[in-house]
Design an enzyme around this catalytic site. Structure first.
Site, PDB file in Angstrom:
ATOM      1  CG  HIS A 274      -1.960  -0.972   1.332  1.00 32.44           C
ATOM      2  ND1 HIS A 274      -2.172  -1.752   2.446  1.00 32.44           N
ATOM      3  CD2 HIS A 274      -2.915  -1.344   0.444  1.00 32.44           C
ATOM      4  CE1 HIS A 274      -3.195  -2.559   2.235  1.00 32.44           C
ATOM      5  NE2 HIS A 274      -3.666  -2.330   1.031  1.00 32.44           N
TER       6      HIS A 274
ATOM      7  CE  LYS B 198     -12.380  -7.280   3.931  1.00 30.08           C
ATOM      8  NZ  LYS B 198     -11.346  -7.617   3.076  1.00 30.08           N
TER       9      LYS B 198
ATOM     10  NE  ARG C  71      -2.860  -7.387  -4.216  1.00 25.66           N
ATOM     11  CZ  ARG C  71      -3.671  -7.857  -3.291  1.00 25.66           C
ATOM     12  NH1 ARG C  71      -3.207  -8.118  -2.087  1.00 25.66           N
ATOM     13  NH2 ARG C  71      -4.944  -8.078  -3.545  1.00 25.66           N
TER      14      ARG C  71
ATOM     15  CB  SER D 123      -4.548  -6.340   4.709  1.00 25.96           C
ATOM     16  OG  SER D 123      -4.144  -5.101   4.191  1.00 25.96           O
TER      17      SER D 123
HETATM   18  O1  PNS Z   1      -8.906  -2.272   0.521  1.00 29.98           O
HETATM   19  P1  PNS Z   1     -10.196  -2.699  -0.107  1.00 29.98           P
HETATM   20  O2  PNS Z   1     -10.997  -3.543   0.859  1.00 29.98           O
HETATM   21  O3  PNS Z   1     -10.005  -3.353  -1.449  1.00 29.98           O
HETATM   22  O4  PNS Z   1     -11.021  -1.347  -0.380  1.00 29.98           O
HETATM   23  C1  PNS Z   1     -12.309  -1.409  -0.923  1.00 29.98           C
HETATM   24  C2  PNS Z   1     -12.973  -0.013  -0.863  1.00 29.98           C
HETATM   25  C3  PNS Z   1     -12.916   0.544   0.539  1.00 29.98           C
HETATM   26  C4  PNS Z   1     -12.231   0.921  -1.791  1.00 29.98           C
HETATM   27  C5  PNS Z   1     -14.442  -0.197  -1.324  1.00 29.98           C
HETATM   28  O5  PNS Z   1     -15.038  -1.184  -0.555  1.00 29.98           O
HETATM   29  C6  PNS Z   1     -15.256   1.084  -1.231  1.00 29.98           C
HETATM   30  O6  PNS Z   1     -15.126   1.940  -2.070  1.00 29.98           O
HETATM   31  N1  PNS Z   1     -16.076   1.217  -0.158  1.00 29.98           N
HETATM   32  C7  PNS Z   1     -16.904   2.375   0.074  1.00 29.98           C
HETATM   33  C8  PNS Z   1     -18.380   2.106  -0.221  1.00 29.98           C
HETATM   34  C9  PNS Z   1     -18.646   2.206  -1.721  1.00 29.98           C
HETATM   35  O7  PNS Z   1     -18.531   3.248  -2.333  1.00 29.98           O
HETATM   36  N2  PNS Z   1     -19.003   1.061  -2.318  1.00 29.98           N
HETATM   37  C10 PNS Z   1     -19.260   0.944  -3.734  1.00 29.98           C
HETATM   38  C11 PNS Z   1     -17.993   0.588  -4.482  1.00 29.98           C
HETATM   39  S1  PNS Z   1     -18.316   0.175  -6.138  1.00 29.98           S
END
Ligand code: PNS
Length: 162
Positions: free
Chosen positions: A16, A40, A89, A127
């Site tokens: 990250h 989660k 990645r 993570s």
């Molecule tokens: O590190 P991650 O878990 O891959 O991050 C995912 C994240 C936080 C970027 C995604 O879950 C997100 O954007 N969450 C906010 C809620 C939202 O906008 N959801 C619609 C996404 S299409």
């Protein structure tokens, strides 16, 4: 130009940080945005994740760390930004990232998603793998910033009653 690097960061890894550093070299202002992660249970609270990110990015003057709730595109718009940066990645990341990028575009066509390749040395890092190694007493040296290594040790020694 302002860019938002969103994620769960539970915890932030060296991969990250690599992407955040790359974004900080390309964009004038970078906001690292911690999402609560609704699907989660997280190991670290939002506050702990923000704190670790602040410590691990303190060498980057154009980066700040924040937390957000609700839709990412709404948060990006509220900052007056229009770029989301996501790290990739491997090809296996692409399918889900592609789906999220198109959904975010559907929700707000004014917000663009830009992908950056993580350094190859971090391509196997996540993570969840870091959490598992730390929980089982393995070394995460080099896989996470020092502040995270310390907090993981603290977290799991508490869990073991130590
Ligand atoms: O590190 P991650 O878990 O891959 O991050 C995912 C994240 C936080 C970027 C995604 O879950 C997100 O954007 N969450 C906010 C809620 C939202 O906008 N959801 C619609 C996404 S299409």
């Amino acid at each position: 130009m302002k860019a938002v690097v969103p994620g769960s960061f539970d915890p932030v890894t060296s991969g990250h940080i690599d992407v955040i550093e790359r974004a900080a070299r390309v964009f004038g202002e970078v906001i690292v945005a911690v999402a609560p992660n609704l699907s989660k249970r997280t190991l670290f609270t939002v506050e702990e994740r923000v704190q670790m990110l602040r410590e691990a990015t303190s060498h980057l003057p154009n980066v700040r760390v924040d937390a957000f709730e609700g839709l990412l595109v709404d948060y990006v718009q509220s900052l007056g930004a229009n770029v989301i940066v996501k790290g990739l990645r491997a090809v296996s990341d692409f399918e889900f990232e592609f789906q999220m990028a198109l959904m975010n575009r559907n929700l707000n066509p004014g917000v663009e998603t830009v992908f950056m390749m993580t350094g190859a040395e971090y391509s196997y890092l996540s993570s969840s793998i870091v959490r598992e190694i730390a929980a089982l007493g393995g070394s995460v040296n080099g896989l996470v910033p020092k502040t995270v290594e310390y907090r993981l040790r603290e977290k799991f020694s508490q869990a073991a009653g130590g």
